[in-house]
Design a protein around this motif. Sequence first.
Motif, PDB file in Angstrom:
ATOM      1  N   MET A   1       0.812  -1.204   0.000  1.00 53.25           N
ATOM      2  CA  MET A   1       0.000   0.000   0.000  1.00 53.25           C
ATOM      3  C   MET A   1       0.851   1.262   0.000  1.00 53.25           C
ATOM      4  SD  MET A   1      -1.642   2.419   2.141  1.00 53.25           S
ATOM      5  CE  MET A   1      -1.384   1.823   3.808  1.00 53.25           C
ATOM      6  N   LYS A   2       0.370   2.258  -0.721  1.00 50.61           N
ATOM      7  CA  LYS A   2       1.013   3.566  -0.707  1.00 50.61           C
ATOM      8  C   LYS A   2      -0.057   4.601  -0.406  1.00 50.61           C
ATOM      9  CE  LYS A   2       4.117   6.367  -3.568  1.00 50.61           C
ATOM     10  NZ  LYS A   2       4.816   6.406  -4.869  1.00 50.61           N
ATOM     11  N   LEU A   3       0.261   5.529   0.451  1.00 51.00           N
ATOM     12  CA  LEU A   3      -0.712   6.547   0.846  1.00 51.00           C
ATOM     13  C   LEU A   3      -0.129   7.929   0.568  1.00 51.00           C
ATOM     14  CD1 LEU A   3      -3.271   7.527   2.307  1.00 51.00           C
ATOM     15  CD2 LEU A   3      -2.159   7.010   4.468  1.00 51.00           C
ATOM     16  N   ILE A   4      -0.840   8.691  -0.264  1.00 48.39           N
ATOM     17  CA  ILE A   4      -0.365  10.021  -0.656  1.00 48.39           C
ATOM     18  C   ILE A   4      -1.363  11.079  -0.202  1.00 48.39           C
ATOM     19  CG2 ILE A   4       0.227  11.511  -2.641  1.00 48.39           C
ATOM     20  CD1 ILE A   4       0.852   8.883  -4.192  1.00 48.39           C
ATOM     21  N   GLN A   5      -0.835  12.145   0.391  1.00 47.67           N
ATOM     22  CA  GLN A   5      -1.690  13.275   0.761  1.00 47.67           C
ATOM     23  C   GLN A   5      -1.508  14.382  -0.277  1.00 47.67           C
ATOM     24  OE1 GLN A   5      -0.521  16.038   4.144  1.00 47.67           O
ATOM     25  NE2 GLN A   5      -2.420  15.200   5.008  1.00 47.67           N
ATOM     26  N   LEU A   6      -2.611  14.887  -0.811  1.00 47.53           N
ATOM     27  CA  LEU A   6      -2.546  16.024  -1.726  1.00 47.53           C
ATOM     28  C   LEU A   6      -2.956  17.274  -0.953  1.00 47.53           C
ATOM     29  CD1 LEU A   6      -3.808  13.486  -3.708  1.00 47.53           C
ATOM     30  CD2 LEU A   6      -3.221  15.242  -5.359  1.00 47.53           C
ATOM     31  N   ASN A   7      -2.036  18.207  -0.836  1.00 48.73           N
ATOM     32  CA  ASN A   7      -2.283  19.406  -0.054  1.00 48.73           C
ATOM     33  C   ASN A   7      -2.588  20.583  -0.976  1.00 48.73           C
ATOM     34  OD1 ASN A   7      -2.196  21.624   1.607  1.00 48.73           O
ATOM     35  ND2 ASN A   7      -0.513  20.838   2.860  1.00 48.73           N
ATOM     36  N   ARG A   8      -3.823  21.049  -0.905  1.00 50.15           N
ATOM     37  CA  ARG A   8      -4.181  22.272  -1.634  1.00 50.15           C
ATOM     38  C   ARG A   8      -3.949  23.415  -0.652  1.00 50.15           C
ATOM     39  NH1 ARG A   8     -10.254  23.557  -3.816  1.00 50.15           N
ATOM     40  NH2 ARG A   8      -9.816  25.473  -4.972  1.00 50.15           N
ATOM     41  N   LEU A   9      -2.724  23.912  -0.669  1.00 48.73           N
ATOM     42  CA  LEU A   9      -2.249  24.786   0.409  1.00 48.73           C
ATOM     43  C   LEU A   9      -3.093  26.038   0.630  1.00 48.73           C
ATOM     44  CD1 LEU A   9       0.929  23.607  -0.714  1.00 48.73           C
ATOM     45  CD2 LEU A   9       1.152  24.648   1.541  1.00 48.73           C
ATOM     46  N   ALA A  10      -3.479  26.675  -0.461  1.00 51.25           N
ATOM     47  CA  ALA A  10      -4.161  27.961  -0.322  1.00 51.25           C
ATOM     48  C   ALA A  10      -5.503  27.826   0.369  1.00 51.25           C
ATOM     49  CB  ALA A  10      -4.354  28.606  -1.693  1.00 51.25           C
TER      50      ALA A  10
ATOM     51  N   GLY B   1      -6.206  25.174   2.445  1.00 49.16           N
ATOM     52  CA  GLY B   1      -6.109  24.325   3.636  1.00 49.16           C
ATOM     53  C   GLY B   1      -6.868  23.026   3.459  1.00 49.16           C
ATOM     54  N   CYS B   2      -7.013  22.593   2.195  1.00 46.26           N
ATOM     55  CA  CYS B   2      -7.763  21.370   1.897  1.00 46.26           C
ATOM     56  C   CYS B   2      -6.801  20.210   1.637  1.00 46.26           C
ATOM     57  CB  CYS B   2      -8.613  21.530   0.639  1.00 46.26           C
ATOM     58  SG  CYS B   2     -10.103  22.497   0.879  1.00 46.26           S
ATOM     59  N   LEU B   3      -7.074  19.086   2.261  1.00 50.42           N
ATOM     60  CA  LEU B   3      -6.265  17.891   2.062  1.00 50.42           C
ATOM     61  C   LEU B   3      -7.124  16.796   1.457  1.00 50.42           C
ATOM     62  CD1 LEU B   3      -4.793  18.019   5.665  1.00 50.42           C
ATOM     63  CD2 LEU B   3      -3.595  18.716   3.579  1.00 50.42           C
TER      64      LEU B   3
ATOM     65  N   HIS C   1     -19.185  18.369   1.713  1.00 52.80           N
ATOM     66  CA  HIS C   1     -18.334  19.508   2.064  1.00 52.80           C
ATOM     67  C   HIS C   1     -19.087  20.826   1.956  1.00 52.80           C
ATOM     68  CE1 HIS C   1     -14.941  16.839   2.213  1.00 52.80           C
ATOM     69  NE2 HIS C   1     -15.263  16.357   1.021  1.00 52.80           N
ATOM     70  N   ALA C   2     -18.736  21.740   2.866  1.00 51.37           N
ATOM     71  CA  ALA C   2     -19.417  23.033   2.890  1.00 51.37           C
ATOM     72  C   ALA C   2     -18.490  24.183   2.528  1.00 51.37           C
ATOM     73  CB  ALA C   2     -20.001  23.290   4.281  1.00 51.37           C
ATOM     74  N   ASP C   3     -17.207  23.889   2.455  1.00 53.52           N
ATOM     75  CA  ASP C   3     -16.238  24.976   2.264  1.00 53.52           C
ATOM     76  C   ASP C   3     -15.579  24.938   0.904  1.00 53.52           C
ATOM     77  OD1 ASP C   3     -14.970  22.483   3.189  1.00 53.52           O
ATOM     78  OD2 ASP C   3     -13.187  23.622   2.656  1.00 53.52           O
ATOM     79  N   HIS C   4     -15.661  23.802   0.237  1.00 53.96           N
ATOM     80  CA  HIS C   4     -15.066  23.710  -1.094  1.00 53.96           C
ATOM     81  C   HIS C   4     -15.927  22.791  -1.956  1.00 53.96           C
ATOM     82  CE1 HIS C   4     -13.381  20.127   0.884  1.00 53.96           C
ATOM     83  NE2 HIS C   4     -13.413  19.593  -0.307  1.00 53.96           N
ATOM     84  N   ILE C   5     -15.761  22.929  -3.255  1.00 58.55           N
ATOM     85  CA  ILE C   5     -16.575  22.144  -4.167  1.00 58.55           C
ATOM     86  C   ILE C   5     -15.890  20.803  -4.394  1.00 58.55           C
ATOM     87  CG2 ILE C   5     -17.476  22.052  -6.525  1.00 58.55           C
ATOM     88  CD1 ILE C   5     -17.719  25.163  -6.313  1.00 58.55           C
TER      89      ILE C   5
ATOM     90  N   THR D   1      -9.017  16.273   6.586  1.00 58.54           N
ATOM     91  CA  THR D   1      -9.309  16.862   5.276  1.00 58.54           C
ATOM     92  C   THR D   1      -8.927  18.344   5.234  1.00 58.54           C
ATOM     93  OG1 THR D   1     -10.907  15.191   4.659  1.00 58.54           O
ATOM     94  CG2 THR D   1     -11.281  17.345   3.733  1.00 58.54           C
ATOM     95  N   HIS D   2      -8.645  18.914   6.403  1.00 57.07           N
ATOM     96  CA  HIS D   2      -8.242  20.329   6.425  1.00 57.07           C
ATOM     97  C   HIS D   2      -7.145  20.583   7.433  1.00 57.07           C
ATOM     98  CE1 HIS D   2     -11.515  21.609   3.971  1.00 57.07           C
ATOM     99  NE2 HIS D   2     -12.401  21.086   4.784  1.00 57.07           N
ATOM    100  N   PHE D   3      -6.473  21.697   7.241  1.00 57.91           N
ATOM    101  CA  PHE D   3      -5.657  22.224   8.326  1.00 57.91           C
ATOM    102  C   PHE D   3      -5.974  23.699   8.458  1.00 57.91           C
ATOM    103  CE2 PHE D   3      -2.422  24.447   5.777  1.00 57.91           C
ATOM    104  CZ  PHE D   3      -2.532  23.816   4.554  1.00 57.91           C
ATOM    105  N   ALA D   4      -5.769  24.225   9.662  1.00 58.72           N
ATOM    106  CA  ALA D   4      -6.126  25.617   9.918  1.00 58.72           C
ATOM    107  C   ALA D   4      -4.894  26.499   9.936  1.00 58.72           C
ATOM    108  CB  ALA D   4      -6.873  25.728  11.249  1.00 58.72           C
ATOM    109  N   ASP D   5      -3.742  25.883  10.125  1.00 56.03           N
ATOM    110  CA  ASP D   5      -2.514  26.655  10.284  1.00 56.03           C
ATOM    111  C   ASP D   5      -1.383  25.914   9.597  1.00 56.03           C
ATOM    112  OD1 ASP D   5      -0.057  27.729  11.414  1.00 56.03           O
ATOM    113  OD2 ASP D   5      -1.343  28.693  12.905  1.00 56.03           O
ATOM    114  N   ILE D   6      -0.546  26.674   8.915  1.00 57.65           N
ATOM    115  CA  ILE D   6       0.587  26.121   8.189  1.00 57.65           C
ATOM    116  C   ILE D   6       1.514  25.328   9.125  1.00 57.65           C
ATOM    117  CG2 ILE D   6       2.156  28.107   8.424  1.00 57.65           C
ATOM    118  CD1 ILE D   6       1.458  26.682   5.046  1.00 57.65           C
TER     119      ILE D   6
END
Lengths: 75, 377
Positions: free
Chosen positions: B118-127, B129-131, B173-177, B293-298
């Motif tokens: 198994m391989k697990l990848i996180q895609l971070n949409r930085l601007a 805060g969406c993962l 989701h309520a914050d992003h499409i 699925t999100h982060f609030a702070d860098i």
Amino acid sequence: MNADLIVDAKGLSCPMPIVRAKKGIDSLQSGQVMQLEATDKGSVNDFQGWIKQTGNEMLKMEEDNGVYRFFVKKA
Amino acid sequence: MAVKEMTSKELHARIDAGDSVFILDVRNPNDFEDWKIEGKTLRQVNIPYFDFLEEDEAVYNQLPKETEIVVVCAKGGSAQMVAEQLDEKGYSTSVLEGGMLSWSQFYHPVTVSTGEDMKLIQLNRLAKGCLSYMVISGGEALVVDANRHIEEYMALAKRENVKIAHIIDTHLHADHISGGAALAQETGATYYLSSSEMQGSTALPYEPLEQHETLKIGSVNAKVLAVPTPGHTPGSTSVLIDDRFLLSGDTIFVGGLGRPDLGGKAREWAQSLYDTVFKTVAALSDDVLVLPTHFADIKEINENGYVGATLGAIRASNEVMRNEDREAFTEKVAGASGATPPNFEEIVGINRGEIQVTAEQATDLEIGPNRCAVHHS
């Protein structure tokens, strides 16, 4: 409202509406009124910021079918 | 000298490498305060572009001559103007190509774990805060909480040489499409979502997630469990992989819990969140790595480059996860939730398939920061 100068910035995108506004205001005397028309939604906030910064006075702002019309009195 | 263009990817690579980066953001101060590029080693000033129209030398005082200045605006036009002006004065400048619009569409993939099965990848949409996540096993992939730029997932699948077979949204989701349904349509994968999230809407084809407790990815049996974790929304579901990784959606974040108030029933949903935390999640070991699925702070990006923390660490740093007093818990999570995500009602409608928007409208609706976490310390 009567304007001494009408500036058409319709169809222009940021930063051009503000660049045109700045040129327009520079050509006026204190107390004269500029009417500026723009269609760029992003400019609306910027325009208010610019007015605040420059100390001129926003007399009126209206939206008509996607056209934003600003009336500014030169300080 | 000439003004160079810098892509979001290049800018991120520099920030990520710890290079000293100086950003001049020329948007309106309000827009800047609300939402800006963040990075641990970033130096940044905000001077609106219209200040550069005045012949006032004072605006240049805050700008370094010895460092390259990356000029940023909403879409790139104003930054170009300012950068050219600075260039004439002898500053070394570049422009963030496409501005914050492009930054909001930049995704950075980081491998969280890689093993034989198994391989697990996180895609971070930085601007934003969406993962989102890609779980790969036996030539197939499961995508969790895909955002709307689905080409990012398709390109990643291609690079990894795998076929996207399953797509899960942990909740509505309520914050992003969401890109879940569109990605499923494009790839032929199955799209899963808890049916209670749809509230009877049949506008989108989906497979009720609650009818699939386990999922099989590829030929190899990575253990994928869909665990109901209601609270942020009634149908919120977490994905437990190999008993080691908890893709927690908006239920648990590195910095706390998901807010239960976006459905207008904060106290009721807070009760569900209580049960989730003190019954369902309490049964999981401290070693389980929580991947939200999100982060609030860098600062939540850890030394390995991804956002995540063990359940033990999250329990230790969040008092709300330890105090089992139901009343105190409810007060805390239902009480202080702050501003709602911009346009959240419309975004919910889009994610349910009830509202159709153009790509341009989608961009406008999503602009700005994420606001799905409960900010409590």
